[in-house]
Every structure is written in C-alpha cells, then in structure tokens.
Design an enzyme around this catalytic site. Structure first.
Site, PDB file in Angstrom:
ATOM      1  N   ASP A  52      30.258 -14.969  35.929  1.00  0.00           N
ATOM      2  CA  ASP A  52      30.113 -15.172  34.489  1.00  0.00           C
ATOM      3  C   ASP A  52      28.713 -14.830  34.026  1.00  0.00           C
ATOM      4  O   ASP A  52      27.823 -14.673  34.842  1.00  0.00           O
ATOM      5  CB  ASP A  52      30.301 -16.659  34.179  1.00  0.00           C
ATOM      6  CG  ASP A  52      31.750 -17.039  34.123  1.00  0.00           C
ATOM      7  OD1 ASP A  52      32.570 -16.142  33.912  1.00  0.00           O
ATOM      8  OD2 ASP A  52      32.046 -18.235  34.298  1.00  0.00           O
ATOM      9  N   LYS A  74      31.938 -14.430  29.624  1.00  0.00           N
ATOM     10  CA  LYS A  74      32.275 -14.661  28.225  1.00  0.00           C
ATOM     11  C   LYS A  74      30.990 -15.000  27.504  1.00  0.00           C
ATOM     12  O   LYS A  74      30.120 -15.647  28.057  1.00  0.00           O
ATOM     13  CB  LYS A  74      33.237 -15.842  28.101  1.00  0.00           C
ATOM     14  CG  LYS A  74      34.567 -15.595  28.746  1.00  0.00           C
ATOM     15  CD  LYS A  74      35.374 -16.861  28.845  1.00  0.00           C
ATOM     16  CE  LYS A  74      35.014 -17.663  30.070  1.00  0.00           C
ATOM     17  NZ  LYS A  74      35.843 -18.847  30.270  1.00  0.00           N
ATOM     18  N   MET A 189      27.216 -26.684  24.568  1.00  0.00           N
ATOM     19  CA  MET A 189      27.723 -25.708  23.598  1.00  0.00           C
ATOM     20  C   MET A 189      27.608 -26.206  22.157  1.00  0.00           C
ATOM     21  O   MET A 189      28.511 -25.975  21.359  1.00  0.00           O
ATOM     22  CB  MET A 189      29.197 -25.376  23.894  1.00  0.00           C
ATOM     23  CG  MET A 189      29.409 -24.816  25.273  1.00  0.00           C
ATOM     24  SD  MET A 189      31.144 -24.723  25.732  1.00  0.00           S
ATOM     25  CE  MET A 189      31.509 -26.419  26.157  1.00  0.00           C
TER      26      MET A 189
HETATM   27  N1  SAH Z   1      29.817 -25.237  33.811  1.00  0.00           N
HETATM   28  C1  SAH Z   1      28.578 -25.271  33.110  1.00  0.00           C
HETATM   29  C2  SAH Z   1      28.742 -25.431  31.632  1.00  0.00           C
HETATM   30  C3  SAH Z   1      29.365 -24.261  30.961  1.00  0.00           C
HETATM   31  S1  SAH Z   1      29.527 -24.489  29.240  1.00  0.00           S
HETATM   32  C4  SAH Z   1      27.709 -26.396  33.672  1.00  0.00           C
HETATM   33  O1  SAH Z   1      28.198 -27.206  34.446  1.00  0.00           O
HETATM   34  O2  SAH Z   1      26.524 -26.446  33.357  1.00  0.00           O
HETATM   35  C5  SAH Z   1      28.143 -23.609  28.655  1.00  0.00           C
HETATM   36  C6  SAH Z   1      27.135 -24.525  28.068  1.00  0.00           C
HETATM   37  O3  SAH Z   1      26.390 -25.149  29.101  1.00  0.00           O
HETATM   38  C7  SAH Z   1      26.105 -23.865  27.216  1.00  0.00           C
HETATM   39  O4  SAH Z   1      26.580 -23.642  25.915  1.00  0.00           O
HETATM   40  C8  SAH Z   1      25.001 -24.876  27.232  1.00  0.00           C
HETATM   41  O5  SAH Z   1      25.258 -25.937  26.365  1.00  0.00           O
HETATM   42  C9  SAH Z   1      25.096 -25.388  28.638  1.00  0.00           C
HETATM   43  N2  SAH Z   1      24.161 -24.690  29.526  1.00  0.00           N
HETATM   44  C10 SAH Z   1      24.444 -23.933  30.577  1.00  0.00           C
HETATM   45  N3  SAH Z   1      23.324 -23.492  31.177  1.00  0.00           N
HETATM   46  C11 SAH Z   1      22.305 -24.013  30.465  1.00  0.00           C
HETATM   47  C12 SAH Z   1      20.894 -23.951  30.586  1.00  0.00           C
HETATM   48  N4  SAH Z   1      20.313 -23.253  31.555  1.00  0.00           N
HETATM   49  N5  SAH Z   1      20.139 -24.623  29.680  1.00  0.00           N
HETATM   50  C13 SAH Z   1      20.707 -25.334  28.709  1.00  0.00           C
HETATM   51  N6  SAH Z   1      22.037 -25.430  28.554  1.00  0.00           N
HETATM   52  C14 SAH Z   1      22.825 -24.782  29.420  1.00  0.00           C
END
Ligand code: SAH
Length: 519
Positions: A52, A74, A189
C-alpha cells in the site's frame, strides 16, 4: 525474476495447485525500523510483495531482488485497486506455493481492511497468517512525546475512525461514550473531518479546554505536530497546513508532550542530508545521522569490488615479512588484505617484523578489529602526511608495501619512491562507479537538501559524474557541502562546489561533528 506460474487453477497434480502462504504483515507507521522481526523475516523470503502507499517504500528493498512487487495502494478518494480485486489478487498470487507478503501500513487489522482480506483467503482455503504491526496511534503519539496512557491521567484508549461517509446525516460513532468516558481518543483518517470531530466531542460534553494534538507523518523525518485544545485545534491545524496522513489525539496525555518531545527535538531533525559513500560504507554515516534526527538521502556513488585478480595482492601477502612497512590507506584495504591473509591460511604472524602504517583513525580501527595495532597513524589523515611521516625511512631505502584502491591517488607511492624507498603497490580493491540512472539520481536530490557530505575525493567526482556538473552545482548551492578533509575539499572546489565546512578530524565521526556544529 520468478514470474507468476501460469498453471491451471485446478490442475490434477497435487503440487501444482498447492497454495502458498499469504502473510499479512504490518509495516509499522512509517519509520522502517518499526517493522517487527517476524515481518522483516517474511519480507526477506517473499516471492511477491503486495503493498500500500502507507508502507514505507524503503522496506521493499528488503525483499529479494527477484521478488515481484505489486502496488495496490489507495489514497483518499482514489482507489488504485478495488478491495475485492486485492482480495482475489492475494489468493491468485499464492497459487503454485508462492510466498506472498501483503504489506500494510501500521497494523493490518487496525483500519487496514486486513480482516476482509483474511475472510476471502479463508473462504478460498488459502493459508494465511497475520504479523501484527505497530499501529499509527501508538507510534505517532510515542514519537510526538505523548504516552497514550499515563497513570493518573487516563485509564482508557479508544482507536476511532474519523473517516465517515461524507454527507452521512447520522454519525455512527458512539460520541456519547467517547466524550463521556474515554481518557485518550485517537482518530485515524480525520484531517478533513476534524471540525466535525471537535464539534461532536464538545456537543457531547467534553470540555473545550481538553488538550488535543494532530500528528502528521508520525515517525517519519517530516513529522509535524500541532498542539492545542478542542477549542483551538481546528484553527491551529489549518494554520499549520497539516495534511494526511495525520492522526488526532484527544486527552490530557497530550500535555506531556511539552516535557517528553524527543524525536522532533533532535539536533538534526528535519534536515535532509545527502550521504555519498559507497553502498557498503554508507550505513555508519547514515545511521548516526538518523540518530541525530536527520533524514539521510543515500546516494551510492561508488561500490567496493575485488580487484580483477588477487594475484598481486596474494604475492605480497606471501612475503609480508620482507617489507619494512605495510602501508594501508583505507579500512577497505585492511579488510581486503586480511581476507587474503586468512584465505592463505595465515594469521598476524605473517607480518613478522614489518611495521604497519595507517593513514587515519578509521584505517587504524579496521586494523584493530583484525587484531593488529598500527605503528604509525599521522595526525592528518591524508596521504601527504603519511608520506611525510615515512620520509626518513624512505630515504634510508626501506621497503614499502602499499595496499590500495585501484583509483588511489599516486602521491604516496611517488613521494616514497622519490625519497629512495622501494615501493610495491598492489591493488587491494576496486572502486566501481554505481551505474545509477541519471534521472533517478537527480530525482533523489531534487527535494529539499540541507547538507551534502563527502567522505572522499572519489565520491565527489562520482557524484558529479552521475548527476552531471550542473545538477551537482545546483544541489551544492541549495545545501551546504561538508567535506571530510582538505583533499576532498580541494576536489569539491575544483569542480565548483563551494565547501561550507571541512572536518577538523578527518574521519566519519569528525564529518558528523562538523555537520552538527553547522546546524
Ligand atoms: N493500518 C494502519 C491505519 C490505516 S488507516 C495503522 O494501523 O496505522 C490510515 C490512517 O492511519 C491515516 O489516515 C492516518 O490517520 C493514520 N496514519 C497512518 N500512518 C500515519 C503516520 N505515519 N502518521 C500519522 N498518522 C498515520
């Protein structure tokens, strides 16, 4: 490169239809070092990696060179591949016993649709496993100096999606429960929907002065954190221009950041530093810069390779004790010489009475690692100083073995020879130009660049050769050039790259200290 096998899906033979294993691997939040040991191990033996946009692309380098890499990422509102197709792809790729790694940002089961993928695999009887990852809420908060739970401040943590169907009238989120009883709330998100999140929390009774923060690109070199209260956060975030991926943390724990910020408090935080050592040598410099908070931009200009033939070095190794001096002008030279010594079944005794000279501390350190102490290390780690220190013995007609790079400057051999020394020069290793594609190399240096580091003249020359003189000078104007010593500086100037600072100690730690002092 192993291509997907085109065996029929329902072949009669058992082996042909034997499905492989799909590993759903959490890549962690961004910092590639935050993947788990198991995840990395799965990646390193993958036949195919399906990833991803949130998974750090640097992790892809860990997969075998021949592994297939498929991007299905995505981005908000733009689906590269619909979820159902990803599900089908996973099952299909596992056919023929292939090891599939499904690499997902953070944790696969936290807002990652990992559950849906597993359900499909289970239905299709494709074996799968889940390797959890460090989820963004935990990691981004930790890197921002915010413990998600803290004794006396909070007893609970909620992970909440801030992404709700736009235009949806009724919110499906349990606002009452969140506002009424959760100590720390992490919204994933939720950048676009932040005004609504704040409004709902306050409307359901959370005090407007509740501390809150939004963390953008958590754990990455570009991490930014906006801190405020529910009353001020929307404006603060807008003013800072925070963009996804970002995470919102609401709760009293946010207050701790003022005392616990560590990642973005590092001295070189946010600095992009070009590292132009050879691929094998770059790691110490890059690692140390990273510890200091910088983002190392790895530009592998040269690669160390064995000489075309070992014959000359082996002959010299066979009569080491006949030399008065064995002179080493790099750690690579030391490693090469010692490797040939071992290959010949010998050890340090082969040096007999020969004394050992090292050009500088790095070379002396490599000798020490091999169980040898240098008899001579000149104060300035340059060939000229080494020649001066050996001048008396050269005049006395002593014998010198110089184990060097194929492209080593001839100064040392010439100076010793001119003075009357008997000089035997052998190639211990070759410096090979990385045949990097110029466009890719230029892209690497196209972003903001705060510093360019050069640890040898050769890397300066190779850098210029790869990106072209114009692009090199342009990069040097945007960032400051740091050189390891006078020879490297002279080469920089010769090529029109002005040097911002030169290391006073001509070693990698010396170079790092110089960069540190400049920022
Ligand atoms: N599976 C992922 C989440 C995916 S949803 C997890 O466990 O972290 C995607 C959201 O995750 C983004 O919109 C944001 O809110 C958050 N996110 C992912 N990576 C991030 C990062 N490095 N810093 C801040 N927010 C992050």
């Amino acid at each position: 490169m192993p291509k997907p096998t085109s065996r029929p899906a329902r072949a009669s033979g058992r082996a042909a239809s034997a499905p492989g294993l799909v590993s759903l691997v959490g890549a962690g939040p961004g910092d590639p070092g935050l993947i788990t040991v198991r995840g990395l191990e799965r990646l390193r033996r993958a036949d195919v990696v399906i990833y991803d946009h949130l998974a750090n692309p640097r992790l892809l380098d860990e997969a075998p060179p021949g592994a297939e890499r498929i991007y299905v990422g995505k981005q908000a509102g733009r689906h590269a591949l619909p979820q159902e197709e990803i599900n089908r792809l996973l099952a299909k790729q596992a056919a023929g016993g292939r090891r599939v790694v499904r690499l997902k940002g953070g944790d696969p089961f936290v807002f990652g649709r990992g559950g849906e993928e597993c359900l499909h695999l289970a239905e299709q009887h494709v074996p799968f496993e889940v390797v959890p990852g460090v989820t963004a809420a935990i990691a981004a908060s930790a890197y921002a100096g915010i413990p998600v739970t803290h004794r006396g401040l909070t007893t609970s943590l909620a992970l909440v999606t801030g992404h709700e169907e736009p235009g949806k009238e009724e919110s499906t989120l349990p606002w009452q429960a969140l506002a009424g009883g959760i100590g720390t709330i992490a919204f994933y998100m939720g950048v676009k929907t932040l005004p609504r999140i704040v409004e709902q929390l306050v409307a359901h009774g959370l005090a407007p002065d509740t501390p809150a923060a939004v963390i953008e690109r958590g754990t990455l070199p570009g991490q930014r954190t906006a801190v405020g209260t529910l009353a001020t956060l929307v404006e603060t975030v807008a003013r800072a221009g925070i963009r996804p991926p970002a995470l919102t943390i609401v709760g009293r724990v946010v207050e701790l950041r003022s005392r616990l910020a560590w990642f973005d408090a590092r001295p070189l935080f946010g600095r992009r530093v070009l590292v132009t050592r050879s691929r094998t040598q770059a790691s110490t410099l890059a690692e140390r810069l990273e510890e200091l908070g910088a983002e190392p931009v790895l530009f592998p200009t040269v690669r160390i390779e064995p000489p075309a033939s070992w014959a000359a070095l082996d002959r010299a190794v066979g009569r080491l004790a006949e030399f008065d001096w064995v002179v080493l002008s790099s750690a690579n030279g030391v490693e090469s010489l010692l490797a040939r010594l071992r290959a010949a079944g010998k050890d340090a005794r082969a040096f007999g009475g020969a004394r050992i000279a090292a050009v500088g501390p790095g070379t002396a350190e490599a000798l020490r690692a091999g169980g040898l102490a240098a008899d001579l290390v000149p104060r300035d780690a340059v060939a000229e100083s080494l020649a001066a220190a050996l001048a008396d013995d050269a005049r006395a007609g002593k014998g010198f073995l110089l184990a060097q790079a194929d492209r080593a400057r001839p100064v040392l051999a010439e100076a010793l020879g001119r003075a009357g020394g008997k000089v035997t020069r052998v190639v211990a290793y070759r410096i090979v130009l990385e045949r990097g594609d110029r466009a890719a190399a230029r892209k690497l240096i196209a972003g903001p660049l705060d510093a360019l580091t050069f640890a040898s003249s050769q890397t300066v020359r190779n850098f210029v050769q790869i990106v072209g003189l114009k692009a090199a000078r342009e990069a040097a104007r945007r960032g400051s050039v740091f050189s390891i010593g006078p020879i490297t500086s002279a080469t920089c100037r010769e090529l029109g790259l002005s040097v911002a600072a030169e290391a006073s100690e001509h070693t990698i730690p010396g170079l790092i200290a110089t960069v540190l002092a400049a920022f």
